[in-house]
Design a protein around this motif. Structure first.
Motif, mmCIF file in Angstrom:
data_model
loop_
_atom_site.group_PDB
_atom_site.id
_atom_site.type_symbol
_atom_site.label_atom_id
_atom_site.label_comp_id
_atom_site.label_asym_id
_atom_site.label_seq_id
_atom_site.Cartn_x
_atom_site.Cartn_y
_atom_site.Cartn_z
ATOM 1 N N THR A 186 0.833 -1.209 0.000
ATOM 2 C CA THR A 186 0.000 0.000 0.000
ATOM 3 C C THR A 186 0.861 1.250 0.000
ATOM 4 O OG1 THR A 186 -1.798 -1.133 1.157
ATOM 5 C CG2 THR A 186 -1.771 1.272 1.282
ATOM 6 N N VAL A 187 1.873 1.261 0.895
ATOM 7 C CA VAL A 187 2.770 2.415 0.948
ATOM 8 C C VAL A 187 3.477 2.591 -0.398
ATOM 9 C CG1 VAL A 187 4.881 3.324 2.009
ATOM 10 C CG2 VAL A 187 3.090 2.324 3.438
ATOM 11 N N PHE A 188 3.948 1.462 -0.962
ATOM 12 C CA PHE A 188 4.630 1.525 -2.256
ATOM 13 C C PHE A 188 3.685 2.050 -3.341
ATOM 14 C CE2 PHE A 188 5.609 -0.472 -6.359
ATOM 15 C CZ PHE A 188 6.911 -0.013 -6.543
ATOM 16 N N ALA A 189 2.442 1.532 -3.347
ATOM 17 C CA ALA A 189 1.476 1.966 -4.366
ATOM 18 C C ALA A 189 1.148 3.446 -4.211
ATOM 19 C CB ALA A 189 0.198 1.129 -4.269
ATOM 20 N N LEU A 190 0.958 3.882 -2.960
ATOM 21 C CA LEU A 190 0.654 5.298 -2.734
ATOM 22 C C LEU A 190 1.845 6.179 -3.110
ATOM 23 C CD1 LEU A 190 -1.289 5.107 0.647
ATOM 24 C CD2 LEU A 190 -2.227 5.532 -1.617
ATOM 25 N N ALA A 191 3.068 5.694 -2.760
ATOM 26 C CA ALA A 191 4.256 6.471 -3.120
ATOM 27 C C ALA A 191 4.423 6.542 -4.636
ATOM 28 C CB ALA A 191 5.490 5.840 -2.479
ATOM 29 N N ALA A 192 4.230 5.391 -5.300
ATOM 30 C CA ALA A 192 4.344 5.377 -6.766
ATOM 31 C C ALA A 192 3.274 6.247 -7.401
ATOM 32 C CB ALA A 192 4.232 3.935 -7.269
ATOM 33 N N SER A 193 2.047 6.165 -6.849
ATOM 34 C CA SER A 193 0.963 6.990 -7.373
ATOM 35 C C SER A 193 1.263 8.470 -7.164
ATOM 36 C CB SER A 193 -0.352 6.618 -6.665
ATOM 37 O OG SER A 193 -1.392 7.472 -7.074
ATOM 38 N N GLY A 194 1.738 8.802 -5.942
ATOM 39 C CA GLY A 194 2.086 10.192 -5.675
ATOM 40 C C GLY A 194 3.204 10.691 -6.581
ATOM 41 N N ARG A 195 4.204 9.822 -6.778
ATOM 42 C CA ARG A 195 5.314 10.196 -7.661
ATOM 43 C C ARG A 195 4.820 10.405 -9.089
ATOM 44 N NH1 ARG A 195 10.035 12.755 -8.404
ATOM 45 N NH2 ARG A 195 11.345 11.724 -9.970
ATOM 46 N N LEU A 196 3.964 9.509 -9.554
ATOM 47 C CA LEU A 196 3.438 9.628 -10.914
ATOM 48 C C LEU A 196 2.601 10.895 -11.073
ATOM 49 C CD1 LEU A 196 3.281 8.352 -13.681
ATOM 50 C CD2 LEU A 196 1.366 6.950 -12.891
ATOM 51 N N ILE A 197 1.777 11.192 -10.053
ATOM 52 C CA ILE A 197 0.977 12.426 -10.104
ATOM 53 C C ILE A 197 1.890 13.641 -10.129
ATOM 54 C CG2 ILE A 197 -0.612 13.853 -8.766
ATOM 55 C CD1 ILE A 197 -1.976 11.242 -7.872
ATOM 56 N N TRP A 198 2.961 13.602 -9.302
ATOM 57 C CA TRP A 198 3.909 14.719 -9.294
ATOM 58 C C TRP A 198 4.557 14.893 -10.668
ATOM 59 C CZ3 TRP A 198 9.097 15.406 -10.215
ATOM 60 C CH2 TRP A 198 9.651 16.622 -9.790
ATOM 61 N N LEU A 199 4.927 13.749 -11.293
ATOM 62 C CA LEU A 199 5.539 13.817 -12.615
ATOM 63 C C LEU A 199 4.554 14.374 -13.643
ATOM 64 C CD1 LEU A 199 7.513 10.436 -12.711
ATOM 65 C CD2 LEU A 199 8.474 12.736 -12.573
ATOM 66 N N LEU A 200 3.282 13.939 -13.544
ATOM 67 C CA LEU A 200 2.271 14.452 -14.476
ATOM 68 C C LEU A 200 2.098 15.955 -14.303
ATOM 69 C CD1 LEU A 200 -0.426 11.625 -14.250
ATOM 70 C CD2 LEU A 200 0.954 12.210 -16.257
#
Length: 502
Positions: free
Chosen positions: A299-313
């Motif tokens: 969950t932490v990994f998914a949220l971190a990856a999602s947050g990172r992807l949103i930041w990149l977008l």
């Protein structure tokens, strides 16, 4: 368009992350509940097996007692002249029973007055007086007379805890009326101890009325106590003679347990095998903890990856917006540049052609701006441009587009606006510009603006023609003395100039 794409992309990332986490935790929940049920089902099978084994051990021992008592009674009936307290043949028979039971079953004789004797008797004096014991009293009670399992007693001979079983003799022999067999409690406690589920499981032997006869772990203080109010006797047995159920808490140790119980058909006995709920679920809890931790890590990994992807977008959109801004705005004033303005003009002109929407265009020129640059310097000229832009933007709507077309020439595009609606806007703008004061070491700088207005009509073939009309109106304003607003007439009519004094 870019912002919409960014929102859609972010929503897609958030949606996919939510779906992933929902599936992940749905799996964790399903696995946890399913594995818990499997663990309980496995323990149920084990408890039934242990209960069956314990029941058979109890049955074998009590059958043995029954055989010993029946055989002894038959021997005494066939030898009425023999004194059972001293007859060597009877003593040998009893000793043979004792050895055959692994020294677990002892036989005693009880006379009419409650005097208890070993076999063979050690003299005329009894070994104990048991006239007050329930197993002796039962043989004088017609309702209980027969094969009777008594309450566990602590031997008055040696202090051992015993389960007494008494039967009446068919024929009294030398004042002996009762045969008594005693099973050592520690025999059952030892057998049960080897089989019970550790650390908190228990195997218990009870009388059908709830009296506790033997138990592992062995707790002498519980022997003879009643369990009639426990779940097994109050709830489970009235519904079925055997089964496996959860008991809220044990009367002996207060621990919640999964209990297998069986009421024996051939003896008034109940065998209860229990496993503590905490023991049953200990391994499951460990596995559930591990998989929950794995789920949390994912969950932490998914949220971190999602947050990172949103930041990149968002960073990509910021970079794209910055590139767009750089490509579409004037560096000095921050207004739109000519290329972008012309693209917007063409787009709005086409919309007006399709839908018949009103559209007005202003072209503005700062009067004698070259004199400011030449007389006060380009820095002051830049300040004048900035002040002019601020004044113009304060008069416009968010939907209006304001651009620098080159030098001191600017354009304003007003969608869904008639020329009559555009003229008051232009006049407010002209007045605001006239009020600008820029202090310099050489004195206060003032300047004015000339404005030409043109409106869309179906006679115009292109956006360039509309711009040409606005330019002509601007030239008319400058020709009329500057610092004024001029609206171009509809196509094909003579010039109509509206002059506002400067």
């Amino acid at each position: 368009m870019g912002k919409d794409t960014e929102r859609i992309s972010i929503r897609l990332v958030v949606g996919l992350t939510a779906v992933f986490l929902l599936c992940l935790w749905a799996f964790v929940a399903y696995w946890s509940l399913r594995s818990r049920d499997l663990e309980i089902d496995s323990t149920r099978v084990t408890l039934v097996r242990l209960s069956t084994a314990a029941e058979e051990q109890v049955r074998r021992m009590f059958k043995l007692v029954e055989v010993f008592l029946d055989t002894s009674d038959l021997w005494l009936a066939n030898h009425p002249q023999a004194d059972p307290l001293t007859d060597p043949q009877f003593s040998a028979l009893v000793q043979g029973f004792y050895r055959a039971s692994g020294n677990a079953i002892q036989l005693r004789l009880v006379k009419r007055d409650g005097a208890l004797y070993r076999i063979p008797a050690e003299g005329p004096k009894p070994n104990a007086r048991v006239g007050d014991r329930d197993y002796f009293l039962a043989q004088g009670d017609a309702g209980r007379r027969g094969f009777y399992i008594g309450t566990p007693v602590q031997s008055r001979e040696n202090g051992h805890w015993l389960i007494p079983i008494s039967v009446p003799l068919q024929r009294s022999s030398h004042d002996v009326t009762v045969l008594l067999a005693s099973i050592r409690v520690d025999y059952f406690a030892g057998v049960f101890e080897q089989e019970r589920i550790r650390p908190n499981g228990a195997i218990t032997l009870l009388r059908r009325d709830g009296t506790l006869l033997a138990r592992a772990p062995h707790l002498p203080q519980l022997l003879g106590k009643s369990a009639a109010q426990t779940d097994v006797f109050a709830d489970f047995l009235p519904r079925a003679p055997r089964g496996v159920e959860f008991s809220s808490s044990s009367a002996t140790d207060g621990v919640s347990k999964l209990t297998s119980y069986a009421a024996m058909d051939d003896f008034p006995l109940v065998v209860v095998v229990a496993a503590a709920t905490d023991d049953i679920l200990a391994r499951w809890e460990l596995d559930a903890t591990v998989i929950t931790l794995v789920g949390l890590i994912l969950t932490v990994f998914a949220l971190a990856a999602s947050g990172r992807l949103i930041w990149l977008l968002r960073d990509q959109e910021r970079a794209r917006s910055e590139l767009f801004r750089m490509a579409s705005t004037d560096d000095l004033t921050g207004c739109l540049n000519r290329r972008h303005f012309m693209a917007s003009l063409t787009r709005e002109f086409s919309r007006s052609q399709r839908h018949g929407d009103d559209l007005s265009l202003m072209v503005l020129d700062l009067d004698f701006f070259k004199r400011i640059n030449d007389g006060y310097g380009h820095a002051v000229g830049d300040k004048a441009l900035g002040a002019f832009v601020a004044a113009a933007q304060s008069c416009l709507r968010q939907s209006d587009q304001f651009a620098r077309l080159g030098g001191e020439e600017f354009g304003i595009l007003l969608p869904v606006t008639t020329v009559e609606q555009a003229q008051p806007v232009a006049e407010r703008l002209r007045q605001k510009v006239a009020e600008i004061r820029i202090p310099t070491p050489q004195g206060v700088v003032q300047f004015t603006v000339s404005i030409g207005i043109a409106a869309y009509s179906s006679d115009l073939a292109s956006a360039e023609e509309l711009l040409l009309q606005a330019d002509r109106a601007l030239y008319a304003a400058k020709g009329a003395g500057r610092n004024r607003v001029v609206a171009a007439p509809p196509a094909g009519l003579p010039a109509d100039t509206v002059v506002t004094p400067g």
